[in-house]
Design an enzyme around this catalytic site. Structure first.
Site, mmCIF file in Angstrom:
data_model
loop_
_atom_site.group_PDB
_atom_site.id
_atom_site.type_symbol
_atom_site.label_atom_id
_atom_site.label_comp_id
_atom_site.label_asym_id
_atom_site.label_seq_id
_atom_site.Cartn_x
_atom_site.Cartn_y
_atom_site.Cartn_z
ATOM 1 N N HIS A 119 -3.900 10.582 -1.513
ATOM 2 C CA HIS A 119 -2.933 10.250 -0.468
ATOM 3 C C HIS A 119 -3.643 9.999 0.855
ATOM 4 O O HIS A 119 -4.598 10.696 1.207
ATOM 5 C CB HIS A 119 -1.944 11.395 -0.274
ATOM 6 C CG HIS A 119 -0.826 11.401 -1.268
ATOM 7 N ND1 HIS A 119 -0.068 10.272 -1.551
ATOM 8 C CD2 HIS A 119 -0.304 12.402 -2.032
ATOM 9 C CE1 HIS A 119 0.861 10.585 -2.445
ATOM 10 N NE2 HIS A 119 0.733 11.866 -2.759
ATOM 11 N N CYS B 239 -3.675 4.257 0.099
ATOM 12 C CA CYS B 239 -2.721 3.293 0.631
ATOM 13 C C CYS B 239 -3.118 2.867 2.043
ATOM 14 O O CYS B 239 -3.741 3.610 2.784
ATOM 15 C CB CYS B 239 -1.318 3.887 0.664
ATOM 16 S SG CYS B 239 -0.652 4.298 -0.963
ATOM 17 N N ARG C 90 -3.726 -1.512 -0.604
ATOM 18 C CA ARG C 90 -4.715 -0.498 -0.936
ATOM 19 C C ARG C 90 -6.002 -0.725 -0.144
ATOM 20 O O ARG C 90 -6.436 -1.866 0.052
ATOM 21 C CB ARG C 90 -5.028 -0.515 -2.445
ATOM 22 C CG ARG C 90 -3.850 -0.168 -3.325
ATOM 23 C CD ARG C 90 -3.386 1.264 -3.130
ATOM 24 N NE ARG C 90 -2.258 1.581 -3.999
ATOM 25 C CZ ARG C 90 -0.994 1.458 -3.634
ATOM 26 N NH1 ARG C 90 -0.698 1.011 -2.423
ATOM 27 N NH2 ARG C 90 -0.032 1.773 -4.475
#
Length: 273
Positions: free
Chosen positions: A176, A250, A259
């Site tokens: 993340h 991300c 990405r």
């Protein structure tokens, strides 16, 4: 002097309007408070809980392997580079140097055996520790990239189907960038030659950052192939076999539209005693 006459019906209409406005204001305030609490929960609480859980898992892995056998994320100066004799698929030492020291990392039979001994981890099992000194990052690596079982715990996830650390091919990871521990929030700050370490039960593998792809499509599966190369932006990636590390997250922040990709190459491996 003429005194205006206010009918009771007008008073009732005014009272109803006041009640409607008051009720509407209360609803808006309530909705705002709920949204604020959700933002706090996402941006602070999930980070706090995920980081604490990830730290506990790192400590548990270190205890399991033996505290004296970890390098604690330090400079790693005691790690010794592997011999420079290349192994398949390389035909010369010069080719191994061009493709990230793969020959150097896997030159001896003992080191190849160490990498080959790694069994496939169970799904969602934390089995390695990723350390990035520049970012002050030290987090568990778990098998798979499930949000619920891996990423939302603050772990980094290993793309199943890609290679394990130290093996020829591409050891590809996801994490993340925001919320749930956000371990990869600042990987855009990594620069060429920055050190990335992966510790397992059997060895510590050291990679050096080599290239960054600032933005590509979420569907760009080429970046985690054995020879990583973007299929959306073919100018980014590699053309020769090697021993690669891929970090994906991300971008831009607080979105999941694109990405960000960072690639590294294996430069050394230190077996555990």
């Amino acid at each position: 002097m003429r005194v205006p006459v206010v009918q009771h019906s007008s008073r009732r209409r005014l009272a109803r309007r006041r009640r409607v406005w008051w009720t509407g204001g209360e609803v808006l305030v309530t909705v705002g408070v709920v949204l604020l609490l959700l933002v706090v929960q996402q941006l602070w609480w999930t980070n706090r809980e995920a980081r604490r859980g990830a730290e506990r898992k790192v400590e548990a892995l270190e205890r399991e392997w033996g505290d004296g056998e970890t390098d604690g994320g330090g400079g790693g100066g005691s790690a010794t580079s592997a011999p420079s004799a290349p192994s398949a698929p390389y035909s010369s030492s010069s080719s191994s140097e061009r493709d990230g020291g793969a020959g150097a990392a896997a030159g001896s039979g003992a080191q190849r055996a160490t990498a080959a001994r790694q069994s496939r981890p169970d799904w969602s099992q934390a089995y390695a520790i990723l350390t990035i000194p520049r970012l002050g990052l030290r987090v568990p690596v778990a098998e798979g990239v499930s949000k619920q079982d891996v990423l939302n715990k603050g772990y980094v996830g290993h793309y199943r189907g890609t290679e394990q650390p130290g093996q020829a091919g591409n050891f590809a990871l996801a994490g993340h960038r925001n919320t749930h521990g956000e371990p990869f929030r600042y990987i855009n700050r990594l620069r060429a030659k920055d050190v990335v370490r992966v510790e397992t039960r059997t060895a510590t593998y050291t990679y050096a950052v080599d290239k960054t792809l600032p933005q590509t499509a979420a569907r760009d599966s080429g970046v985690i192939r054995p020879i990583p190369r973007s299929i959306v932006k073919p100018g980014y990636g590699y053309s020769r076999p090697g021993y690669y590390l891929t970090l994906t997250t991300c971008t831009p922040e607080y979105t999941s539209r694109y990405r960000l990709v960072v690639w590294g190459k294996l430069v050394s491996m230190r077996p555990r005693a």
